[in-house]
Design an enzyme around this catalytic site. Sequence first.
Site, PDB file in Angstrom:
ATOM      1  N   HIS A 227     -35.879 -20.660   9.195  1.00 12.89           N
ATOM      2  CA  HIS A 227     -34.597 -20.176   8.502  1.00 12.89           C
ATOM      3  C   HIS A 227     -33.609 -19.946   9.582  1.00 12.89           C
ATOM      4  O   HIS A 227     -33.537 -18.893  10.049  1.00 12.89           O
ATOM      5  CB  HIS A 227     -34.861 -19.157   7.540  1.00 12.89           C
TER       6      HIS A 227
ATOM      7  N   ASP B  22     -29.711 -19.066  10.021  1.00 16.40           N
ATOM      8  CA  ASP B  22     -28.413 -18.667   9.538  1.00 16.40           C
ATOM      9  C   ASP B  22     -27.366 -19.168  10.583  1.00 16.40           C
ATOM     10  O   ASP B  22     -27.448 -18.994  11.503  1.00 16.40           O
ATOM     11  CB  ASP B  22     -28.453 -17.044   9.317  1.00 16.40           C
TER      12      ASP B  22
ATOM     13  N   ASP C 228     -32.831 -18.110   0.773  1.00 12.78           N
ATOM     14  CA  ASP C 228     -32.406 -17.000   1.215  1.00 12.78           C
ATOM     15  C   ASP C 228     -31.142 -16.412   0.417  1.00 12.78           C
ATOM     16  O   ASP C 228     -31.247 -15.125   0.439  1.00 12.78           O
ATOM     17  CB  ASP C 228     -31.839 -16.675   2.579  1.00 12.78           C
TER      18      ASP C 228
ATOM     19  N   HIS D  70     -24.662 -18.184   3.343  1.00 13.88           N
ATOM     20  CA  HIS D  70     -25.017 -16.917   2.541  1.00 13.88           C
ATOM     21  C   HIS D  70     -24.749 -15.453   3.220  1.00 13.88           C
ATOM     22  O   HIS D  70     -25.084 -14.536   2.736  1.00 13.88           O
ATOM     23  CB  HIS D  70     -26.268 -16.949   1.945  1.00 13.88           C
TER      24      HIS D  70
END
Length: 972
Positions: free
Chosen positions: A53, A55, A169, A417
């Site tokens: 994951h 970001d 997420d 996000h």
Amino acid sequence: MKMKFVAVAALFVVVVTGKPFDYNADPDDCAGYNACHPVYDDRLNVHLVPHSHDDVGWLSTKDQYYYQSVQYTISTVVKSLLQNPDRRFIQVETAYFYMWWADQSQKTKADVRQLINEGRLEITNGAWSMNDEAAVHYQSTIDQFTLGLRFVEDVLGKCARPRVGWQIDPFGHSREHASLMAQMGMDGLFFARLDYRDRRKRNSDKTADLIWSASENLGNSSSIFTSVLYNHYSAPGGFCFDIRCGDSPIVTDPESTEYNWDTRVKDFANYASSQSNNYPTNNVLITMGDDFQWTSAEQYYTNIDRLIEGFKKFKPTINSKEINIIYSTPSCYAKAVRDAVEAQKIELDVKTDDFFPYADTTNTVWSGYFTSRPTSKRLERLANNLHQVSKQVGAISGRQFDVKNKLSQAMGVMQHHDAITGTEKAAVEKDYHRMLTAGMETATSDISSGLSSLLGLESDLDLKSCLLSNISICAEADADQFHVLVYNPLARPVSHYVQIPVDDFTFQVTGPLGLVIDNQVTDPVRDFSFVSHATRDRVLPKILIFKADNIPAFGYQAYTIDRQSTVSSSSKEKVMAVDEIGFGEDKNVKFDHVGLIRSITINNVTSAKTSGAYIFRPDTLNRDAIPLGEPETTILVNTGNVVREVKQVWNDWVTQIIRIYKDEDYIEFDWAVGPVNITDGFGKEIITRYTTSLKETDGVFYTDSNGREMIYRKKDYRPTYTYTSEEPQAGNYYPVNSKILIRDEQNEFAVLTDRSEGGSSLNSSEVELMLIRALLDDDKRGVGENLNEIEYGAGLVARGSHFVTLGDIAKGNGEVSMAALERDIAQRKLLQPWVFFTETVPPQSEGSLLDHSLPSNVHLLTLEPWSDNAILIRLEHVLEKEEDPNLSKEVTVDVSGLFKTFKIVSMKEYMLAANTPLEESKKFTWSQVGEEDASSPLSKENRLARDEADLNITLAPMQIRTFVATVEFASK
Ligand SMILES: *[C@@H]1O[C@H](CO)[C@@H](O)[C@H](O)[C@H]1NC(C)=O
Ligand SMILES: *[C@@H]1O[C@H](CO)[C@@H](O)[C@H](O)[C@H]1NC(C)=O
Ligand SMILES: *[C@@H]1O[C@H](CO)[C@@H](O)[C@H](O)[C@H]1NC(C)=O
Ligand SMILES: [Zn+2]
């Protein structure tokens, strides 16, 4: 043992590299679902999903993360995938894949294409970033998917088209996002975060795999298989094999003191078993990865290889069922569940509302981020506004699609996000603003050259955007004479009240055809001169307002502004006690003796009572907001013929101008709040609360979902699980992207916003919106900083507008329903006429790039450069089924001859993200939801039956149709 294993892997490498691949082959040649390892009806199928994951900014910036970690992840994963054809991986964030791709050799690129074609590396989600779902607007979501998927298609070909959404997420999930995913043709959607009570219930009911029927208007084309991950998105406890985890490696050599193969297999089987008790089919998905993991992929894969091998050796069973443990991907899981559902006639749960707000435990509701960093949220909207102008002008002037477009990329990142949400560190926020601002500057100069060439000008118009005009800085307007070009990005004419910061003078405004236009000079909502210490820019003391009347569709008007005398006339109008402002009996605001609003009247409806500013003290749990009390002063600032205004000053840090325009269906509340007073040592959240005299609203209100369909909300209630009201305020806050409303049997009261904010209706007949938050404690959710924003060396001042309207639900303003009127305002605010400053006025002081305008219920959502002689066009019906008796009907538009500079030859229809032609989409349909009537424009057969040369396009309520148009430019 170890040696033997390596030898086997090496053998496989030889086998697979032997096959030739045509990466641009027909999708039927892509491995597709055939790449999924087999699953069995009579076994428990355990899908292991390796993932990282990543970001695009959070605690570090996007580039920091890329160079510190993500580049190694993708590189090592690719190498390890090539070692063993059984292995799988999903690549999610295209912003990172784009950076990585640029660095690779031809050999590596060919390897990646092969892995993609064989389904060993799968693009999942594939948007530029994994966007938030609460604070994003659908237009920006669609754009950032289009950008990401376009890049993926260009470099990897058709086999790379993602089949599922992977939103693991984001902090709660919107219905509109699910609908958009379905409209892109995705077969599934996966996420991890939902209310803890909802999770508990879904686990016990086995409804964590469900069908989300995500639109009240679009039927099956908006339905999507949705799976809630069992335990966030990390690997099961003890099984994180990442280089950054300390979990024991799997040791298969029985001679070793570290041998643990049998017990590790048993533990993993137990984990899978407990998970399977909570899911409806004999499939479970287990995520193997986490934030920024897999930088040393071989370590992770080696252990998973051994785990899988161990299951074969030890053959653990669950309830006497064998376990089939496989490398998998989310799409393979979706396919397996679907097959099981069909074969075994399992009914899945059908969900029709959304997953907001998200509470991870009692007393922890994630609804503050609906408002956090309000100035970031506003900047993103402005950037979208300019982005659309830039794409329109680019398409019409024959510019080419360019993945390097700075603003497109910055907008993609900004939807992330931890970006639009405001959940990033302060330094990362500055980096987002840097990207957006640079993108906006580039876009402005692109627009300048595009418009100049469209107008056949010899020299460039040298357009400038005043990006700081909201804080009264605009060097271009600080002159004896200046010119503006106002560009309307809607496909219908609109009127717009232009506001420009100016010095203290009177002005003459000359519009198209040399007409002198009424104007007024007024005070800004507050004094912004404190900013000049930090910026050294001149802060202008006044605001010039004039009406740009009837700006043509996709068109412009030019104005020249000349300074006249030195004292602005209207500043003399100030009086202290104000009873009333407005334009007659039909449109006014009345005040009581302490300066609070007594009533408002608009659209022939009056609502008594007040609005006011309130404070939440987050440290005093569950206490209602405290009124800020009476304004210290209420001043009539303007009684001119264009606009009439009253300023309410509560104190040094809370002010508001209530502005009534002569020809608008709304009343504007122009607010400025900050620096929030925290000298008492307590953080605060400031809300504005509108109290109406609508009849009992019974806790019911409506909020928009990402700017599109409205969703029913009820205080202390959730449609699908039992709600316990530990958090009477935060638990009732919902995302408001453009609109919140309440209604009784007769009338409707709506507040439209200029950015995303959190909103609610905590008491009958009230609406409230949170404007700004200044918190002194970190919320312990990872960011490690408090949210007390500092800008220009002081606490943040946020400024914004609410557009308040009221009227009879059905009759509205006498011409259209309230819903239609509100949709019109929302569009005019989202895609506001953009004010460019220019050195020279073009010879034609008014012009349009369209031959004619579109009807008011049809929105030209996208017009963007696509490829040589091809332009991307999206048409949208902007009303819901029941919203307006006339405008909610199906509508047909003929787009032949719509554009002046080019002729559309044909239009091929695509899925929403414009990567998959409609005819190639094989999206799962769900019999539980039901097929569309073949005569509806929603039905695929109906849409495919249209001849590509037929340019009459029919839209059902809320439908968006995406086309790549083949065009012929007149000049080419
Ligand atoms: C305004 O409302 C009154 C009743 O409240 C009604 O008689 C009148 O016709 C309305 N006017 C318009 C223009 O709708
Ligand atoms: C801030 O609040 C304190 C009381 O907590 C008050 O004494 C002070 O005057 C306030 N300052 C401003 C600028 O409003
Ligand atoms: C499209 O609609 C126009 C009327 O707006 C009509 O004249 C034309 O024949 C239609 N074209 C087709 C292919 O149906
Ligand atoms: Zn994240």
